[in-house]
Design a protein around this motif. Structure first.
Motif, short mmCIF file in Angstrom:
data_model
loop_
_atom_site.label_atom_id
_atom_site.label_comp_id
_atom_site.label_asym_id
_atom_site.label_seq_id
_atom_site.Cartn_x
_atom_site.Cartn_y
_atom_site.Cartn_z
N LYS A 207 0.82 -1.21 0.00
CA LYS A 207 0.00 0.00 0.00
C LYS A 207 0.86 1.26 0.00
CE LYS A 207 -4.28 -1.84 1.93
NZ LYS A 207 -5.34 -1.70 2.96
N ALA A 211 0.77 4.45 -2.62
CA ALA A 211 0.15 5.58 -1.93
C ALA A 211 0.37 6.92 -2.65
CB ALA A 211 0.65 5.66 -0.49
N MET A 214 -2.13 6.81 -5.37
CA MET A 214 -3.48 6.54 -4.89
C MET A 214 -3.57 6.91 -3.42
SD MET A 214 -4.14 2.84 -6.73
CE MET A 214 -5.81 2.74 -6.08
N PRO A 215 -3.76 8.20 -3.09
CA PRO A 215 -3.76 8.66 -1.70
C PRO A 215 -4.80 7.97 -0.82
CG PRO A 215 -3.64 10.51 -3.21
CD PRO A 215 -3.94 9.31 -4.04
N ARG A 216 -5.88 7.45 -1.43
CA ARG A 216 -6.96 6.84 -0.65
C ARG A 216 -6.77 5.33 -0.45
NH1 ARG A 216 -11.47 6.25 -2.39
NH2 ARG A 216 -12.73 6.55 -0.52
N SER A 218 -5.29 3.51 1.64
CA SER A 218 -5.45 2.99 3.00
C SER A 218 -6.91 2.87 3.41
CB SER A 218 -4.70 3.88 4.00
OG SER A 218 -5.23 5.19 4.00
N LEU A 219 -7.80 3.60 2.70
CA LEU A 219 -9.22 3.57 3.02
C LEU A 219 -10.01 2.64 2.11
CD1 LEU A 219 -9.75 7.44 3.49
CD2 LEU A 219 -9.28 5.72 5.26
N MET A 220 -9.36 2.11 1.10
CA MET A 220 -10.05 1.28 0.12
C MET A 220 -10.24 -0.15 0.63
SD MET A 220 -8.21 2.67 -3.37
CE MET A 220 -8.81 1.33 -4.37
N ASP A 224 -12.84 -2.62 -3.51
CA ASP A 224 -12.42 -1.44 -4.26
C ASP A 224 -11.10 -1.70 -4.99
OD1 ASP A 224 -14.61 0.03 -3.43
OD2 ASP A 224 -13.57 0.92 -1.72
N THR A 256 -12.99 8.12 -8.05
CA THR A 256 -12.74 8.13 -6.60
C THR A 256 -11.65 7.14 -6.20
OG1 THR A 256 -14.50 6.49 -6.23
CG2 THR A 256 -15.09 8.84 -6.07
N LEU A 257 -11.41 6.12 -7.04
CA LEU A 257 -10.42 5.10 -6.72
C LEU A 257 -9.02 5.49 -7.19
CD1 LEU A 257 -12.49 1.92 -7.71
CD2 LEU A 257 -12.24 2.93 -5.43
#
Length: 359
Positions: A207, A211, A214-216, A218-220, A224, A256-257
């Motif tokens: 991850k 990162a 894809m800044p998100r 850690s939340l995926m 996703d 969003t991904l």
């Protein structure tokens, strides 16, 4: 019952017949007959290591440094001294067993000995000792029976019942006596826990790799990540015309991904998709390991709870365990006394089951 080594089944009579005059051995539901190798003297460094495909009888002692491995039973008429023993059947020692650090005794069947001293013993069957277990680690998948003897400064663990004469000593020497626990389960759980920790560390590194793009991440969720990997993989296989026709649909799915996917070259998309696939596999592996550990613990909790019976006396500083629960005895208790599992705790009761003490 199935026919094992040197045994045949007569289909017409359903009788098992030995093909040679040798020693009978039960291995689970398999009936076998082993050839017997007899050593008239000691087993030591001069005789060398022994690896026999049947049963072994040693007329004297097994001396320090020796190593014995058999498919069948081992019978020692004297003592075992600091040797490595691996028996595919039962182990019978007419005198006793003494061990040493780094030496182990592994037995597929039962163990019978007068005493066990400074030894590491593991068995699948019952362990029966006449006099004492002292300064030793003794574990079995069955029962430990030493009704006239004592357990001092030792760790003993049995999947079934434990029956002993005396637990501890007047010097308040500590000991651990645990019934209803599969010692191999602890090793299995620890291995799976180690595997899970390694997978979690690998997941964290993966991850961190994506990162910046894809800044998100850690939340995926796994879903996703799987969706993003499939879409990026599909994009890399599209020609320019197909990509133009599907750009709006892809943008809506990926915005969003992977917000900046349209600025990436296909090589970068392939690399990120590969990392995301790794993330999905690791997360699934972690989930599987967690479920396997929960299933193993649940299966252990379902087992019938055995008991620990002390015939003569229970000394202080003795840890009694039933399944995962522990109770440390703080006073001298006259026997016969029994440790039972009741209402989520270990309790001491008189052998006729009247409450004696409570944790």
């Amino acid at each position: 019952i199935t026919a094992g080594q040197n045994v045949s089944l007569d289909d017409s009579t359903d009788e098992f017949r030995s093909e040679t005059e040798r020693r009978i051995r039960w291995n689970g539901f398999t009936l076998a007959v082993d050839t017997v190798f007899t050593i008239e003297g000691d087993v030591d460094l001069e005789t060398g290591d022994i690896d026999h495909p049947g049963a072994l009888v040693v007329k004297k002692d097994v001396l320090e440094g020796a190593s014995i491995k058999t498919v069948g039973d081992i019978e020692v008429c004297g003592v075992i001294e600091a040797a490595n023993i691996q028996a595919g059947g039962n182990l019978t020692v007419h005198c006793g067993i003494t061990g040493h650090e780094g030496r182990r005794i592994l037995v597929a069947g039962d163990v019978h000995a007068k005493f066990i001293l400074d030894a590491d013993v593991e068995a699948n069957g019952d362990i029966v000792v006449e006099k004492e277990i002292l300064n030793s680690t003794v574990k079995t998948q069955s029962s430990i029976l030493i009704p006239q003897g004592r357990v001092v400064t030792s760790e003993i663990m049995a999947l079934d019942d434990i029956e002993i004469g005396q637990a501890g000593s007047e010097a308040c020497a500590s000991a651990s006596i645990v019934a209803g626990e599969d010692y191999r389960l602890g090793l299995t759980l620890q291995q799976k826990e180690d595997d899970r920790k390694r997978a979690e560390e690998d997941l964290k590194r993966l991850k961190e790799t994506v990162a910046p793009q894809m800044p998100r991440i850690s939340l995926m969720s796994s879903q996703d990540c799987e969706k993003a990997a499939k879409l990026l993989g599909a994009v890399t296989k599209m020609d320019a015309e197909t990509l133009r026709k599907n750009r709006d649909r892809l943008q809506q799915a990926l915005r969003t991904l992977v917000p900046k996917w349209q600025t990436w070259p296909k090589a970068k998309m392939e690399a990120v998709a590969h990392v995301l696939e790794g993330v999905v596999k690791l997360e699934q592996g972690i989930s599987d390991l967690t479920q396997e550990m929960e299933d193993l613990r649940a299966e252990a909790r379902k087992r019938d709870k055995p008991t620990i019976l002390v015939h003569k006396i229970l000394h202080p500083d003795i840890t009694l365990g039933l399944s995962t629960e522990r109770f440390i005895n703080r006073e001298t208790v006259e026997g016969p006394i029994r440790a039972i599992y009741s209402k989520g705790e270990v309790r001491l009761v008189e052998a006729r089951e009247k409450p004696q003490a409570k944790r």
